[in-house]
Scaffold this motif. Structure first.
Motif, PDB file in Angstrom:
ATOM      1  N   GLY A 180       0.819  -1.204   0.000  1.00 35.43           N
ATOM      2  CA  GLY A 180       0.000   0.000   0.000  1.00 35.43           C
ATOM      3  C   GLY A 180       0.851   1.252   0.000  1.00 35.43           C
ATOM      4  N   THR A 181       0.282   2.329  -0.492  1.00 39.76           N
ATOM      5  CA  THR A 181       0.790   3.692  -0.358  1.00 39.76           C
ATOM      6  C   THR A 181       2.015   3.987  -1.221  1.00 39.76           C
ATOM      7  OG1 THR A 181      -0.015   3.679   1.919  1.00 39.76           O
ATOM      8  CG2 THR A 181       1.441   5.490   1.299  1.00 39.76           C
ATOM      9  N   SER A 182       3.055   3.175  -1.111  1.00 41.36           N
ATOM     10  CA  SER A 182       4.290   3.451  -1.842  1.00 41.36           C
ATOM     11  C   SER A 182       5.016   2.147  -2.134  1.00 41.36           C
ATOM     12  CB  SER A 182       5.206   4.348  -0.992  1.00 41.36           C
ATOM     13  OG  SER A 182       6.506   4.401  -1.540  1.00 41.36           O
ATOM     14  N   THR A 218     -10.070   0.616  -8.847  1.00 41.63           N
ATOM     15  CA  THR A 218     -10.798   0.841  -7.585  1.00 41.63           C
ATOM     16  C   THR A 218     -10.904   2.336  -7.319  1.00 41.63           C
ATOM     17  OG1 THR A 218      -8.761   0.713  -6.263  1.00 41.63           O
ATOM     18  CG2 THR A 218     -10.002  -1.353  -6.591  1.00 41.63           C
ATOM     19  N   HIS A 219      -9.831   3.058  -7.635  1.00 40.14           N
ATOM     20  CA  HIS A 219      -9.771   4.516  -7.520  1.00 40.14           C
ATOM     21  C   HIS A 219      -8.455   4.957  -8.166  1.00 40.14           C
ATOM     22  CE1 HIS A 219      -7.379   3.165  -4.179  1.00 40.14           C
ATOM     23  NE2 HIS A 219      -7.236   4.339  -3.599  1.00 40.14           N
ATOM     24  N   TYR A 220      -8.150   6.253  -8.087  1.00 40.85           N
ATOM     25  CA  TYR A 220      -7.017   6.775  -8.859  1.00 40.85           C
ATOM     26  C   TYR A 220      -5.881   7.304  -7.986  1.00 40.85           C
ATOM     27  CZ  TYR A 220     -10.759   6.386 -12.164  1.00 40.85           C
ATOM     28  OH  TYR A 220     -11.797   5.891 -12.895  1.00 40.85           O
ATOM     29  N   LEU A 249      -2.298   7.386  -6.544  1.00 45.53           N
ATOM     30  CA  LEU A 249      -1.162   7.048  -7.403  1.00 45.53           C
ATOM     31  C   LEU A 249      -0.619   5.646  -7.187  1.00 45.53           C
ATOM     32  CD1 LEU A 249       0.879  10.368  -7.616  1.00 45.53           C
ATOM     33  CD2 LEU A 249      -0.306   9.177  -9.463  1.00 45.53           C
ATOM     34  N   ASP A 250      -0.735   5.129  -5.958  1.00 42.02           N
ATOM     35  CA  ASP A 250      -0.189   3.779  -5.744  1.00 42.02           C
ATOM     36  C   ASP A 250      -0.974   2.735  -6.543  1.00 42.02           C
ATOM     37  OD1 ASP A 250      -2.145   4.575  -3.769  1.00 42.02           O
ATOM     38  OD2 ASP A 250      -1.722   2.768  -2.608  1.00 42.02           O
ATOM     39  N   HIS A 251      -2.146   3.097  -7.048  1.00 40.96           N
ATOM     40  CA  HIS A 251      -2.965   2.171  -7.834  1.00 40.96           C
ATOM     41  C   HIS A 251      -2.896   2.459  -9.339  1.00 40.96           C
ATOM     42  CE1 HIS A 251      -4.977   0.474  -4.231  1.00 40.96           C
ATOM     43  NE2 HIS A 251      -4.469   1.603  -3.753  1.00 40.96           N
ATOM     44  N   LEU A 252      -2.069   3.439  -9.705  1.00 41.69           N
ATOM     45  CA  LEU A 252      -2.053   3.906 -11.093  1.00 41.69           C
ATOM     46  C   LEU A 252      -0.642   4.017 -11.668  1.00 41.69           C
ATOM     47  CD1 LEU A 252      -4.607   4.709 -12.645  1.00 41.69           C
ATOM     48  CD2 LEU A 252      -4.137   7.097 -12.105  1.00 41.69           C
ATOM     49  N   THR A 291     -10.031  -3.153  -1.567  1.00 43.35           N
ATOM     50  CA  THR A 291      -8.861  -2.481  -1.006  1.00 43.35           C
ATOM     51  C   THR A 291      -9.184  -1.019  -0.752  1.00 43.35           C
ATOM     52  OG1 THR A 291      -6.473  -2.190  -1.248  1.00 43.35           O
ATOM     53  CG2 THR A 291      -7.811  -1.774  -3.209  1.00 43.35           C
ATOM     54  N   ASP A 292      -8.354  -0.374   0.036  1.00 45.21           N
ATOM     55  CA  ASP A 292      -8.502   1.052   0.313  1.00 45.21           C
ATOM     56  C   ASP A 292      -9.906   1.399   0.803  1.00 45.21           C
ATOM     57  OD1 ASP A 292      -6.124   0.662  -1.372  1.00 45.21           O
ATOM     58  OD2 ASP A 292      -5.940   2.836  -1.186  1.00 45.21           O
ATOM     59  N   LEU A 293     -10.222   0.876   1.973  1.00 40.73           N
ATOM     60  CA  LEU A 293     -11.464   1.259   2.628  1.00 40.73           C
ATOM     61  C   LEU A 293     -11.251   1.292   4.129  1.00 40.73           C
ATOM     62  CD1 LEU A 293     -13.989  -1.362   3.555  1.00 40.73           C
ATOM     63  CD2 LEU A 293     -12.122  -2.133   2.128  1.00 40.73           C
ATOM     64  N   GLY A 295      -8.149   6.303   5.784  1.00 38.10           N
ATOM     65  CA  GLY A 295      -8.799   5.594   4.672  1.00 38.10           C
ATOM     66  C   GLY A 295      -8.525   4.109   4.596  1.00 38.10           C
ATOM     67  N   HIS A 296      -7.954   3.536   5.665  1.00 34.39           N
ATOM     68  CA  HIS A 296      -7.623   2.113   5.617  1.00 34.39           C
ATOM     69  C   HIS A 296      -8.160   1.373   6.835  1.00 34.39           C
ATOM     70  CE1 HIS A 296      -5.238   2.666   2.058  1.00 34.39           C
ATOM     71  NE2 HIS A 296      -4.731   3.755   2.622  1.00 34.39           N
ATOM     72  N   SER A 297      -8.230   0.053   6.692  1.00 33.96           N
ATOM     73  CA  SER A 297      -8.762  -0.808   7.741  1.00 33.96           C
ATOM     74  C   SER A 297      -7.621  -1.486   8.492  1.00 33.96           C
ATOM     75  CB  SER A 297      -9.663  -1.889   7.125  1.00 33.96           C
ATOM     76  OG  SER A 297     -10.771  -1.305   6.470  1.00 33.96           O
ATOM     77  N   THR A 327      -4.496  -7.533   2.322  1.00 32.19           N
ATOM     78  CA  THR A 327      -3.547  -6.876   1.416  1.00 32.19           C
ATOM     79  C   THR A 327      -3.346  -5.406   1.775  1.00 32.19           C
ATOM     80  OG1 THR A 327      -3.003  -6.623  -0.935  1.00 32.19           O
ATOM     81  CG2 THR A 327      -5.297  -6.193  -0.307  1.00 32.19           C
ATOM     82  N   HIS A 328      -2.641  -4.674   0.893  1.00 30.77           N
ATOM     83  CA  HIS A 328      -2.304  -3.249   1.060  1.00 30.77           C
ATOM     84  C   HIS A 328      -1.425  -3.055   2.296  1.00 30.77           C
ATOM     85  CE1 HIS A 328      -2.909   1.156   0.689  1.00 30.77           C
ATOM     86  NE2 HIS A 328      -3.286   0.882  -0.547  1.00 30.77           N
ATOM     87  N   HIS A 329      -0.327  -3.833   2.333  1.00 30.06           N
ATOM     88  CA  HIS A 329       0.569  -3.782   3.478  1.00 30.06           C
ATOM     89  C   HIS A 329       1.269  -2.421   3.561  1.00 30.06           C
ATOM     90  CE1 HIS A 329      -0.292  -7.959   3.474  1.00 30.06           C
ATOM     91  NE2 HIS A 329       0.555  -8.303   2.544  1.00 30.06           N
TER      92      HIS A 329
END
Ligand SMILES: [Zn+2]
Ligand SMILES: [Zn+2]
Length: 283
Positions: free
Chosen positions: A11-13, A69-71, A73-76, A175-177, A221-223, A243-245
């Motif tokens: 996640g994130t980076s 899922t969304h935009y 940057l870590d997802h794009l 992811t990302d919720l 924004g994360h669980s 996921t999204h460590h």
């Protein structure tokens, strides 16, 4: 049979260090294939690069469906250097619901224009704006039927459910919720996505934090991974993959988290780069 391949789970980076290589340092991207070879990608983090040989080897004949899922940057960020997008024979359909007025077309177009990127895509690309909710009409791609719901995250985000109409296999990618900040309607929507038409075989869910950290990171924004265990149990899904460590968690820290997760959640594990999950008939 459905095959799910995790190209990136960070996640994130992205991170790159010997101590992070077992779980992996690439950011979110995953591939879902049906038994007949239809291919669907969700998100285009740096993990998209690991999926590239598999996507390229299948040839350019059949279009690839790419969902976002969304935009953030870590997802794009893996998209501009994804080589098939410069092959004029390659076909890709970008599809996503609108989020805060932003479409897949506007986000992708902005990403690959100057001063951020020097060359335009050459593949045959199409864009489709999905409705806010699929209602009774999922988007179909080969045998794969796609449904979705909005989840609680800054700038908006969607969870996707993929059902293989041939084998009956199913996966929910959420992811990302931020589960603890989600209102009743948001919680209900995700649980319904996980439960119907029958409990998903696999839930891949954001668990960036630990419950002890969740208060400190409220609003990020994360669980917590414990939230993912709660959702999996409430929905009755067959298997949970967290996921999204967080980018500061090395393999040793994730090993400790994985042991705690397995102790709390039956059929639960942490996502790793390159993980392949097969589910459905004949598995
Ligand atoms: Zn993210
Ligand atoms: Zn995000």
């Amino acid at each position: 049979m459905m095959r799910i391949v995790l190209g990136g789970v960070r996640g994130t980076s992205p991170v790159s260090h010997p101590g992070f290589m077992r779980y992996g340092g690439a950011t979110t991207s995953l591939l879902v294939e049906d038994g007949a070879g239809a291919r669907l990608v969700i998100d285009a983090g740096t993990g998209l690069r690991a999926l590239q040989p598999r996507l390229a080897a299948a040839g350019a004949d059949a279009p690839v469906l790419m969902l976002f899922t969304h935009y953030h940057l870590d997802h794009l960020i893996g998209l501009p250097a994804f080589a098939p997008l410069y092959d004029p024979d390659w076909q890709v359909l970008f599809a996503s619901p609108r989020r805060e007025g932003v479409t897949a077309e506007s986000a992708v177009t902005r990403l690959v224009e100057k001063p951020f990127w020097p060359v335009a895509f050459r593949a045959r690309q199409r864009f489709r704006v999905l409705p806010d909710a699929p209602g009774d009409a999922p988007v179909c791609h080969g045998a794969l039927a796609v449904r979705w719901c909005a989840v609680h995250h800054r700038n908006g985000c969607h969870a996707y459910r993929i059902d293989d109409r041939e084998s009956g296999a199913s996966v929910v990618f959420a992811t990302d919720l931020e589960w603890r900040a989600s209102d009743a309607a948001e919680r209900d929507a995700l649980l319904r996505l996980c439960r119907g038409p029958r409990p998903a075989d696999v839930l891949i869910m954001d668990g960036q934090f630990d419950a002890a950290e969740a208060g400190r990171f409220a609003g990020w924004g994360h669980s917590a991974w414990q939230d993912a265990v709660e959702v999996a149990a409430a929905a009755g899904v067959g298997r949970l993959v967290v996921t999204h460590h967080a980018p500061d968690l090395d393999d040793a820290a994730l090993d400790r988290r994985g042991l705690a997760l397995e102790a709390l959640g039956a059929h639960a594990c942490l996502a790793q780069d390159g993980m392949e999950i097969e589910t459905g008939k004949n598995v």
